[in-house]
Design an enzyme around this catalytic site. Structure first.
Site, PDB file in Angstrom:
ATOM      1  N   THR A   1       0.726  -1.195   0.035  1.00 43.94           N
ATOM      2  CA  THR A   1       0.289   0.175   0.125  1.00 43.94           C
ATOM      3  C   THR A   1       0.890   1.206  -0.190  1.00 43.94           C
ATOM      4  OG1 THR A   1      -1.823  -1.059   1.203  1.00 43.94           O
ATOM      5  CG2 THR A   1      -1.546   1.514   1.793  1.00 43.94           C
TER       6      THR A   1
ATOM      7  N   GLY B   1     -11.017  -2.392   3.659  1.00 47.69           N
ATOM      8  CA  GLY B   1      -9.981  -2.331   4.407  1.00 47.69           C
ATOM      9  C   GLY B   1     -10.471  -0.380   4.821  1.00 47.69           C
TER      10      GLY B   1
HETATM   11  N1  ASP Z   1      -4.478  -1.950   4.569  1.00 47.65           N
HETATM   12  C1  ASP Z   1      -4.212  -1.938   3.420  1.00 47.65           C
HETATM   13  C2  ASP Z   1      -5.834  -2.376   3.489  1.00 47.65           C
HETATM   14  O1  ASP Z   1      -6.164  -3.455   4.723  1.00 47.65           O
HETATM   15  C3  ASP Z   1      -3.578  -3.469   3.440  1.00 47.65           C
HETATM   16  C4  ASP Z   1      -1.581  -2.790   3.470  1.00 47.65           C
HETATM   17  O2  ASP Z   1      -1.636  -1.359   3.825  1.00 47.65           O
HETATM   18  O3  ASP Z   1      -0.865  -3.548   2.868  1.00 47.65           O
HETATM   19  O4  ASP Z   1      -6.417  -3.213   2.804  1.00 47.65           O
END
Ligand code: ASP
Length: 288
Positions: A157, A187
C-alpha cells in the site's frame, strides 16, 4: 501569510517483501518523493503534493496501488483510496473501484466537490466520469506479478503526508487491499480516521497493514491523539504501532508529520519503504 518550512514523507506499505529487489523499491520511493517535493518546493499546496506523490506510486507496478494492485480471490482489482486536508478537515474517499488509474485523484476531486465524502464501486466510477478523472480498462491494472502472487500475503500500500509553506497538512493513502480478499472487502485505507487523517494544528498520518486491525483501533486519528500527548512524532508512531499490535491484534505501520514539520514513522513488520524530504536534505532520505 504564514511561511513554514515544508516537509514530506511517503511510504510504500508495511507488507513490502524484504526478499525483493530493494533498488526497485528505492527507485519508486525516490520518484514519489521527487513528485511531491517539486510541488512543495515551489510553494504549492500539501494536497497537491500528497496527490502527486501517491500518483507516482499508483503508476509504479511494484506497489500495491493503481497499476500493480493485488488481486481479489476472483482475480480482479478493487482499489481503495482517501485524502484529507487539515485546515477545514475536508476529505474524499473511494472504495472498491476498478478501471481508474489514479484512485487518489478521484478521492481528491470528491473532496474538492465537497458535497459527499465517500463513494464506492459503480457510483465512484460514475463520479470519475462526471469529474473528469480518467478511466482505463480494468485489465490494464492487472500485472503478471500480482497474478502469480495471488496466494501470497505480501502487499505494498502507498501513502504520503505533507506540510506546505502556508502551514497546511494533508495526508493520502491508496491501496489494492490485501491479496486474495473477498470481492467487496474494504480495509482501513479509504476510511478517514483509520487509514488517513490530517489536522493542521496537530499533524497528518497515513497507515498501512492489516486493515481489520487498523479499523479496530482507528489508528490514524489515534496516532494524532498520542502525538498530542508526546509531541515527538517518532515516539508517537512507535506507541501507535504498539496499540495496533496489542489492541488491534494485527501488524502494520504508519507515517506522520507534525505541525512543526517533524516526521515520524514506525512499523511492526520487517520492511516498510519510507522516503522523506525537507529543505535540510539535498536528496530524499530513505531510511530502509
Ligand atoms: N491496509 C491495507 C488494507 O487492509 C493493506 C496494506 O496496507 O497493505 O486494505
Amino acid at each position: 501569510m504564514t511561511s513554514r518550512v515544508p516537509a514530506l514523507i511517503v511510504h510504500g506499505g508495511a507488507g513490502a517483501d524484504p526478499t525483493d529487489d530493494p533498488d526497485e523499491l528505492r527507485d519508486g520511493i525516490r520518484q514519489a518523493v521527487a513528485a511531491g517535493w517539486a510541488v512543495l518546493r515551489d510553494g504549492g499546496s500539501a494536497v497537491i503534493a500528497v496527490e502527486a506523490a501517491v500518483c507516482a506510486l499508483e503508476d509504479h507496478p511494484r506497489f500495491n496501488a493503481g497499476r500493480g494492485s493485488v488481486l481479489t480471490a476472483d482475480g480482479t482489482v478493487e482499489m481503495d483510496a482517501s485524502i484529507m486536508e487539515g485546515d477545514g478537515l475536508m476529505n474524499g474517499a473511494v472504495a472498491c473501484v476498478t478501471g481508474i488509474r489514479h484512485p487518489v485523484s478521484l478521492a481528491k476531486r470528491i473532496m474538492e466537490e465537497g458535497r459527499h465524502s465517500f463513494f464506492v464501486g459503480e457510483g465512484a466510477r460514475a463520479r470519475a466520469r462526471e469529474l473528469g478523472v480518467p478511466l482505463c480498462d480494468p485489465a490494464e491494472l492487472v500485472t503478471e506479478r500480482q497474478r502469480r502472487r495471488l496466494e501470497s500475503i505480501q502487499a505494498g500500500t502507498v501513502g504520503a503526508v505533507a506540510l506546505d509553506r502556508r502551514g497546511l497538512i494533508a495526508a493520502a493513502t491508496s491501496t489494492g487491499g490485501i491479496p486474495g480478499k473477498l470481492p467487496g472487502r474494504v480495509g482501513d485505507s479509504p476510511l478517514i480516521g483509520c487509514g488517513t487523517y490530517a489536522e493542521s494544528t496537530l499533524g497528518g498520518v497515513s497507515c498501512t497493514g492489516d486493515g481489520e486491525a487498523i479499523i479496530r483501533v482507528v489508528l490514524a486519528r489515534r496516532a494524532l491523539d498520542i502525538l498530542k500527548a508526546t509531541t515527538e512524532p517518532r515516539h508517537a508512531c512507535q506507541v501507535a504501532v504498539d496499540v495496533l499490535v496489542e489492541e488491534g491484534r494485527g501488524g502494520g505501520g504508519l507515517i506522520c508529520i507534525d505541525w512543526k514539520g517533524q516526521a515520524g514513522w514506525a512499523q511492526s513488520t520487517s520492511l516498510m519503504p519510507v522516503g522523506l524530504m525537507s529543505p535540510g536534505h539535498s536528496a530524499p532520505f530513505l531510511p530502509f
